[in-house]
Design an enzyme around this catalytic site. Structure first.
Site, PDB file in Angstrom:
ATOM      1  N   TYR A  33      35.892   2.247   6.125  1.00 48.53           N
ATOM      2  CA  TYR A  33      35.309   1.241   5.241  1.00 48.53           C
ATOM      3  C   TYR A  33      36.086   1.142   3.940  1.00 48.53           C
ATOM      4  O   TYR A  33      36.904   2.001   3.618  1.00 48.53           O
ATOM      5  CB  TYR A  33      33.840   1.554   4.953  1.00 48.53           C
ATOM      6  CG  TYR A  33      33.598   2.665   3.946  1.00 48.53           C
ATOM      7  CD1 TYR A  33      33.212   2.363   2.633  1.00 48.53           C
ATOM      8  CD2 TYR A  33      33.748   4.005   4.295  1.00 48.53           C
ATOM      9  CE1 TYR A  33      32.976   3.374   1.708  1.00 48.53           C
ATOM     10  CE2 TYR A  33      33.516   5.005   3.377  1.00 48.53           C
ATOM     11  CZ  TYR A  33      33.139   4.702   2.078  1.00 48.53           C
ATOM     12  OH  TYR A  33      32.916   5.691   1.164  1.00 48.53           O
ATOM     13  N   LYS A 150      39.450   7.009   4.885  1.00 48.46           N
ATOM     14  CA  LYS A 150      38.153   6.589   4.328  1.00 48.46           C
ATOM     15  C   LYS A 150      37.193   6.222   5.460  1.00 48.46           C
ATOM     16  O   LYS A 150      36.961   5.045   5.759  1.00 48.46           O
ATOM     17  CB  LYS A 150      38.337   5.426   3.359  1.00 48.46           C
ATOM     18  CG  LYS A 150      37.129   5.185   2.454  1.00 48.46           C
ATOM     19  CD  LYS A 150      37.463   4.159   1.389  1.00 48.46           C
ATOM     20  CE  LYS A 150      36.253   3.834   0.520  1.00 48.46           C
ATOM     21  NZ  LYS A 150      35.842   4.953  -0.351  1.00 48.46           N
ATOM     22  N   GLU A 182      36.981  16.899  -5.039  1.00 46.61           N
ATOM     23  CA  GLU A 182      36.645  15.597  -5.622  1.00 46.61           C
ATOM     24  C   GLU A 182      35.135  15.482  -5.730  1.00 46.61           C
ATOM     25  O   GLU A 182      34.395  16.383  -5.328  1.00 46.61           O
ATOM     26  CB  GLU A 182      37.200  14.470  -4.751  1.00 46.61           C
ATOM     27  CG  GLU A 182      36.731  14.518  -3.314  1.00 46.61           C
ATOM     28  CD  GLU A 182      37.509  13.574  -2.402  1.00 46.61           C
ATOM     29  OE1 GLU A 182      38.158  12.639  -2.910  1.00 46.61           O
ATOM     30  OE2 GLU A 182      37.455  13.768  -1.167  1.00 46.61           O
ATOM     31  N   LEU A 206      40.440  11.821  -1.043  1.00 51.13           N
ATOM     32  CA  LEU A 206      40.690  10.408  -0.824  1.00 51.13           C
ATOM     33  C   LEU A 206      41.760   9.927  -1.800  1.00 51.13           C
ATOM     34  O   LEU A 206      41.738  10.288  -2.985  1.00 51.13           O
ATOM     35  CB  LEU A 206      39.405   9.610  -1.030  1.00 51.13           C
ATOM     36  CG  LEU A 206      39.524   8.105  -0.768  1.00 51.13           C
ATOM     37  CD1 LEU A 206      39.759   7.831   0.718  1.00 51.13           C
ATOM     38  CD2 LEU A 206      38.285   7.375  -1.259  1.00 51.13           C
TER      39      LEU A 206
END
Length: 286
Positions: A33, A150, A182, A206
């Protein structure tokens, strides 16, 4: 007003949108996505999101559902149909369905599923949360190893946000092998003695589109940057901290695990980077 959404080539009222119960996104989280922000009715950093989408699809050997030009047209049409001035466009692509459940990928000629919808978010740029700053807790990072893709595998990040909520905080930073990876839906940074520190790119995090833009802008503003591993203890001793994401832009962090950073208010570097990012991104929006 009922939203108009996009499903496999059709623009539909949201209540009429349907996909197969055998879709691999539903059964296997076999999908990717992107989320693109909209400010002033225009798309922020669409090109970056389109490039990353293709990378995610390639890494999973998943077919592209349409061209980049077609994708841009779909985004723009949904923004117009739903009268979005400030908000988000959510895009999801899955491996589709061949009519049954199986761990083995369906045949190569199986069409991917593509879904897009908008979210209206008035005041997205002038966010009260950004003026207040976020409180963060630290949690163990137990996600799979390819966080650079992702995917829609968001169960643990969702659980992390609930852990933060239960602790009276706003979000969580994840820790693996003693180092911060993260946030649950953002990249993490701290600032010490004027130096911005963030984890380097790898499969462990990411590759944030907003991250890339903000670091470039920080460099152009002659701010010092160190891309290296760091501990939560280092972050707690920082002068300030912040996160970046497509939906929150640059979000100041004012507390980590109950420890206030600086004077407990958003720091000057985070505030300045947010100003620069919003100004430049809105000027470049399409």
């Amino acid at each position: 007003m009922t939203r108009t959404v996009y499903v496999n080539g059709d623009y539909l009222p949201e209540g009429d949108a349907k996909i197969s119960i055998f879709d691999r996104g539903f059964l296997m989280a076999d999908g990717v996505y992107e989320v693109t922000s909209v400010l002033g009715g225009k798309l922020i950093d669409f090109e970056g999101h389109a490039v990353r989408l293709k990378r995610s699809l390639d890494e999973l050997e998943m077919a592209e559902p349409c061209s980049k030009e077609e994708l841009l047209e779909i985004h723009r049409k949904l923004v117009a149909l739903n009268e979005i001035e400030e908000g988000l466009v959510y895009l999801q692509v899955t491996r589709g369905s061949d009519g049954d459940r199986d761990f083995v990928f369906p045949s190569a000629d199986t069409k991917p599923t593509i879904v897009l919808f908008t979210q209206n978010k008035p005041g997205l740029a002038d966010s009260p949360a950004a003026k207040k700053g976020a409180k963060i807790i630290s949690i163990e990072d137990i996600r799979w190893g390819r966080r650079d893709i992702k995917t829609v595998q968001l169960l643990y990040p969702s659980m992390g946000k609930m852990m933060a909520k239960k602790a009276g905080a706003d979000d969580a930073w994840m820790i693996e092998d003693g180092h911060v990876t993260e946030g649950t839906s953002n990249n993490a940074y701290f600032v010490k003695d004027g130096v911005i520190v963030t984890r380097p790119l790898s499969n462990d995090i990411l590759h944030g589109i907003t991250r890339k833009a903000v670091l470039r802008m920080a460099e152009e503003a002659q701010m010092k940057i160190e891309e290296r591993l760091f501990t939560i203890e280092e972050a707690k001793e920082a002068d300030e901290a912040f996160t970046t994401s497509a939906s929150a832009f640059v979000m100041p962090v004012v507390e980590i695990d109950g420890v206030a950073l600086g004077d407990g208010t958003p720091g000057p570097i985070a505030k300045r980077l947010r100003e620069i990012y919003l100004e430049e991104s809105m000027n470049a929006a399409i």
